[in-house]
Design a protein around this motif. Structure first.
Motif, short mmCIF file in Angstrom:
data_model
loop_
_atom_site.label_atom_id
_atom_site.label_comp_id
_atom_site.label_asym_id
_atom_site.label_seq_id
_atom_site.Cartn_x
_atom_site.Cartn_y
_atom_site.Cartn_z
N GLN B 25 3.48 -5.29 4.28
CA GLN B 25 4.44 -4.54 5.09
C GLN B 25 4.46 -5.12 6.51
N ASP B 26 5.65 -5.06 7.13
CA ASP B 26 5.80 -5.64 8.47
C ASP B 26 6.19 -4.58 9.49
N MET B 27 5.81 -3.33 9.23
CA MET B 27 6.17 -2.24 10.13
C MET B 27 4.97 -1.77 10.95
N ASN B 28 3.87 -2.47 10.86
CA ASN B 28 2.66 -2.15 11.61
C ASN B 28 2.12 -0.75 11.29
N HIS B 29 2.32 -0.33 10.05
CA HIS B 29 1.82 0.97 9.62
C HIS B 29 0.32 0.90 9.36
N ASN B 30 -0.38 1.95 9.79
CA ASN B 30 -1.80 2.02 9.49
C ASN B 30 -2.07 2.36 8.03
N TYR B 31 -1.28 3.31 7.52
CA TYR B 31 -1.54 3.84 6.19
C TYR B 31 -0.80 3.02 5.13
N MET B 32 -1.51 2.69 4.08
CA MET B 32 -0.87 2.05 2.92
C MET B 32 -1.40 2.70 1.66
N TYR B 33 -0.57 2.66 0.60
CA TYR B 33 -0.85 3.40 -0.63
C TYR B 33 -0.46 2.57 -1.86
#
Lengths: 113, 111
Positions: B25-33
């Motif tokens: 992901q390229d949205m700089n999100h901390n959470y991934m699932y």
């Protein structure tokens, strides 16, 4: 823990309205609604937060009754593009390992011309 | 902005084989699932991560492993494929407790 969605399926004619319900046996922090078309990924529709805040599409409305641990998604004047499976995801606690969505089994909506 | 990307789109495995499903992901999100979705069913959480180096089990973790060495990547590993792992796998990312953005999915068939 899995929220219960009703109805399981509904068939509408264009222009008709529908309500999809999501119920939990646990106290909820927020309810998230997604729509998934066949063969595609789920797409975000709306988040309803404890305390009444809503984030999402202008053309889709929903309610969240915190006391009853229920949410309803209202689809008015349905269009063919509304067809798909609608999932609610419930978040019971904010923070830490409890902060994951638990999804219902989905409600399949079919809109006919 | 590509959002969440997954590879491969489709894969056939023989029983006992291993593979890695990639997610970026390229949205700089901390959470991934990682979720799996069986035909006509809802999404079940396999593993999740709240940041690089931190992962935890979801509802159905048996038979899978994950790692999170960077913010962007969250690969899912199947060590010994079984027919019960035939499913569609979705990766998603989000800010904490916010909207989850899903990748296009990987269809896996284990024969």
């Amino acid at each position: 823990q899995q929220p219960v969605q009703s109805p399981q399926a509904v068939i509408l004619r264009e222009g008709e309205d529908a309500v999809i319900n999501c119920s939990s046996s646990k106290a909820l922090y927020s309810v998230h609604w997604y729509r998934q078309k066949h063969g595609e990924a789920p797409v975000f529709l709306m988040i309803l937060l404890k305390g009444g805040e809503q984030k999402g599409h202008e053309k889709i409305s929903a309610s969240f009754n915190e006391k009853k641990q229920q949410s309803s998604l209202y689809l008015t004047a349905s269009q063919l593009s509304y067809s798909g499976t609608y999932f609610c995801g419930t978040l019971m606690n904010y923070g830490g390992s409890q902060g994951n969505l638990i999804f219902g089994k989905g409600t399949k909506l079919s809109v006919k011309p | 902005n590509a959002g969440v990307t997954q590879t491969p789109k489709f894969r056939i495995l023989k029983i006992g084989q291993s593979m890695t499903l990639q997610c970026t992901q390229d949205m700089n999100h901390n959470y991934m699932y990682w979720y799996r979705q069986d035909p006509g069913m809802g999404l079940k959480l396999i593993y999740y991560s709240v940041g690089a180096g931190i992962t935890d089990k979801g509802e159905v973790p048996n038979g899978y492993n994950v790692s999170r060495s960077t913010t962007e990547d969250f690969p899912l590993r199947l060590e010994l494929a079984a027919p019960s792992q035939t499913s569609v796998y979705f990766c998603a990312s989000s800010y904490p407790h916010e909207t989850q953005y899903f990748g296009p999915g990987t269809r896996l068939l284990v024969l």
